[in-house]
Structures are given as C-alpha cells and as structure tokens.
Scaffold this active site. Sequence first.
Site, PDB file in Angstrom:
ATOM      1  N   HIS A  81      -3.529   4.404  -1.955  1.00 12.83           N
ATOM      2  CA  HIS A  81      -4.475   3.573  -1.201  1.00 12.83           C
ATOM      3  C   HIS A  81      -4.961   4.329   0.043  1.00 12.83           C
ATOM      4  CE1 HIS A  81      -1.992   0.359  -3.228  1.00 12.83           C
ATOM      5  NE2 HIS A  81      -3.211   0.004  -3.576  1.00 12.83           N
ATOM      6  N   LEU A  98       0.825  -1.214   0.000  1.00 12.07           N
ATOM      7  CA  LEU A  98       0.000   0.000   0.000  1.00 12.07           C
ATOM      8  C   LEU A  98       0.860   1.264   0.000  1.00 12.07           C
ATOM      9  CD1 LEU A  98      -2.751  -1.113   2.550  1.00 12.07           C
ATOM     10  CD2 LEU A  98      -2.670  -1.455   0.061  1.00 12.07           C
ATOM     11  N   HIS A  99       0.320   2.300  -0.600  1.00 11.60           N
ATOM     12  CA  HIS A  99       0.995   3.587  -0.682  1.00 11.60           C
ATOM     13  C   HIS A  99      -0.036   4.695  -0.462  1.00 11.60           C
ATOM     14  CE1 HIS A  99      -0.828   3.658  -4.629  1.00 11.60           C
ATOM     15  NE2 HIS A  99      -0.207   2.524  -4.939  1.00 11.60           N
TER      16      HIS A  99
END
Length: 278
Positions: A35, A31-32
């Site tokens: 997200h 996730l980054h």
Amino acid sequence: MIPSLATIADLRQWRARQAGTVGFVPTMGALHEGHASLVRRSAAKNAATLVSIFVNPTQFGPNEDLDKYPRTLEADLRLCEQAGATAVFTPDNAMMYPPGFATWVTVEGMTDKLCGKSRPGHFRGVTTVVAKLFNLAQPTRAYFGQKDAQQALVLTRMAIELDMPLEVITCPTVREADGLAMSSRNRYLAAPDRQRALALFGALQAVQAAFKAGQRDVPMLRQAGLAILTPSVDRVDYLEILNAHDLGEITTVQGKALCAVAAFVGTTRLIDNVILGG
Ligand code: PAF
C-alpha cells in the site's frame, strides 16, 4: 497528524478545497509496504493524495473473514502519513450502505473467472464500493496493485465503460525478500504456514521458467506450476493462464498472458500472479 475524514461531508469539504490533481488509493486498511508503494506513487504524481480505509462488507462472502479481517487504524494512519498521503477517508458501514441500500455496479463476464468463480458476489461488492468512492473522492488518478490483477482489470474496465473521468493505474506487486507477495492476509500465517505460502510464488516461478524455456502450451505450463503448488498448500483454488487483457481462455500463450494462482494455506486464502510474454 494527517487529517482523518470520518464522514462523507468531511470528504466533500476536503475535496472542494483541492485545487490541483488528486491521487486516490482505496484500501481496506491493515496497510503494508505494498500500500505504501501505491501512496508514494500517487504522492509523486499528484498535488494531493487521499487514502480510503474501509473494510467493505459487500465484497466478503458469508463464510469469509470479514469479522476477523485485521483492523489496525493507528498504524495505518502513520503509514499513510509517512508515505506522503494528504488525507485519509474512514467512513463506517452505515455511511457507505445506509438502510435500504439497493444500487449495485457490476462488470459482467470477466468477474465470473478466477476469484469470481470461488467468491460469488465478491466483485459486485468491489465495483460497487469503488464506484461510490470514486464518486465521493473525484480523483484524477486511482492506484491499485497488480497483486489483485483481476480486480485491477475489472476496475479499469468499469471506469472506462462508465465514462468515469479518471485514470486507473495498476502498480507492480511488492514482495517480501523471499518472494511472498505482500498481503494484509499474510498476518494470519503462523511461521510454518508462512513457509508453505512461498509455494504460490514458487509455482509462478516454475511456470515462468517453463515459459522462458520455450513452453507455450497452457496445460503443460499449468502442470509445471501445479507440481510445485499442490504438495505444499492445503487446497489449490486455481492456477490459471488466461489472456492478460480480457481474461479470455487460451490454450497457447501468444501475446501477454496472466498466470494467476489462489490457494489455501491453513484457512488463509492467498493469491498471486505473474505476466507471461508481451
Ligand atoms: O483491494 C482492496 O483492498 C479492496 O478490494 C478495495 C479496492 C479497497 C475495495 O474495497
């Protein structure tokens, strides 16, 4: 720590306890900030927010990056919690695809274009897993990023045409300061490739500039983008301008058009898009 629901039974129990609206953010992990923005949007609008983390094998082709796809569960759980998620669903392959699994969900037509052309079977995997996840999570709203524009259109259509009782919400692409669209696959890029990857957004900006200057002819607009993209990347998969609603072919931009690009930088395949007009 945020509850991690590892089994379908855990998820069903959690869902049964929710009294208010449930927002859902399906992901494959790694996730980054893109997200995180989806989780924050969901948390602002819903009583509870569920994130799923599942690297879905059926949406990867035989020569794609399933085995090396980044898996960063602990960091992902932290990001979910900080962004306001209520619970995270982390099923395994056997749970999602038990032996003998034989039921597929497909959206026809639209999925033959763009990424569907170069990744046969990809969207069948996406629609099947997301339909299963929707059935399990029974969300009020589900959140997807505009960076995967074709995926968002396909899933919106699937939800409407299969009468799924939820709203699919497409949220803006989140970019790094220099314009690179955030993607789990960016972490494959070594520094020089990271620099070359900027050509995707550069090409889209060149198309936007030509459009703003009055150009409406699709071949001319494509040429403006390809002039930036082709010299910088290792292989252009596509740079296409299509009707933004149904991905129909157009020769002139009249209403809203999607300008979408996919290209390889080294062995990493990246995608990005912008909307023209409308
Ligand atoms: O966009 C993704 O991460 C995936 O395609 C999705 C929607 C989670 C389905 O596996």
